[in-house]
Design an enzyme around this catalytic site. Sequence first.
Site, short mmCIF file in Angstrom:
data_model
loop_
_atom_site.label_atom_id
_atom_site.label_comp_id
_atom_site.label_asym_id
_atom_site.label_seq_id
_atom_site.Cartn_x
_atom_site.Cartn_y
_atom_site.Cartn_z
CG ASP A 54 -12.60 -22.73 -15.32
OD1 ASP A 54 -12.73 -23.37 -16.39
OD2 ASP A 54 -13.55 -22.49 -14.54
CE1 TYR A 59 -18.92 -19.64 -13.50
CE2 TYR A 59 -16.66 -19.39 -14.21
CZ TYR A 59 -17.66 -20.16 -13.66
OH TYR A 59 -17.39 -21.45 -13.26
CE LYS A 83 -16.53 -24.05 -15.91
NZ LYS A 83 -15.80 -22.76 -15.72
#
Length: 344
Positions: A54, A59, A83
Amino acid sequence: MTPIPHRPIGRTALSVPELGFGAASLGNLYAPVADADARAAVDAALAAGLRYVDTAPHYGRGLSERRVGDALRLQPDTVVSTKVGRLMDPDASITDDRERDGFRSPMPFRMRYDYTHDGILRSHEHSLQRLGVAKIDLLYVHDIGRYTHGEAADGYWQQLTSGGGLKALERLRDDGTITGFGIGVNEIQVCLDVMAEARLDAILLAGRYTLLEQDALDALFPACAAAGTSIVIGGPYNSGILATGTRRGGTIHYDYGPAPDHVLARVRGIEAIADRHAVALPAAALAFVLAHPLVASVIPGIGSAARVAQTVDLYHAAIPLAFWEDLRAEGLLRGDAPVPELAA
């Protein structure tokens, strides 16, 4: 090495290993990670059977996605989730890797929230390019809700609902572009709110169902069971305190900040029982969340090959039933929370 069992994701055709790889550290979370070390971490995870990874645009402003894609490309039988909800706009003023939004990344982009129909589609397309893959298995709507947005939450909620964000995700799932979607958040109420608007395949719940916190058992987990929605557990260590315990020096972290006194006291109680049964606190944290039948996978953050090996050892650790019984007897674990030996 004992294979890691797989569990299904909702009503999709996907299954994931019950121990996965959270890739926030590969975006240089709080500290730089060398490219070679990031690659070694993912390679070690795949070799150990952690074939669910994930990541997110947030990030490292795209850095984690780039590193994950380079390591996973052409790897069969690997599930990837990322995401949507943040877009990365080019920003030529970023010329160093000083900490921004918690990440020491040199990627020259500025984050902008966008949960609209077009924003969701654009975010998905950008992630395909950064990852360098033809398909992303799962998309999570990232950090929708008041925990992240405070007073601005209502406006972003309108983007997701009347602004067509959820419709975009349904379109991607219906045409097979993605296999499933859900939300990735640190709060419970917004999960219930989104479930009232759309059928979710999975919820990535960070920090809200752990050895310390079980409020998700009250309303969220029954709603997920009725809807056929799986739970993926992020933050199984509550931002660090269930990994480090309370006895080391320096700041003890809980929920992305210094742990308050009442949390420290509760963890000290758990530690005392863990000592009595020779149980490692982080091993108990992983085993506890996986005991719930709704949980498809737990994805602790991992930033090195050594941490992969340590996490796999913790996952395989044997924990006596008496440990869980003592936690319940001393009021440190809810009586209705499944534990490994008693799980359905």
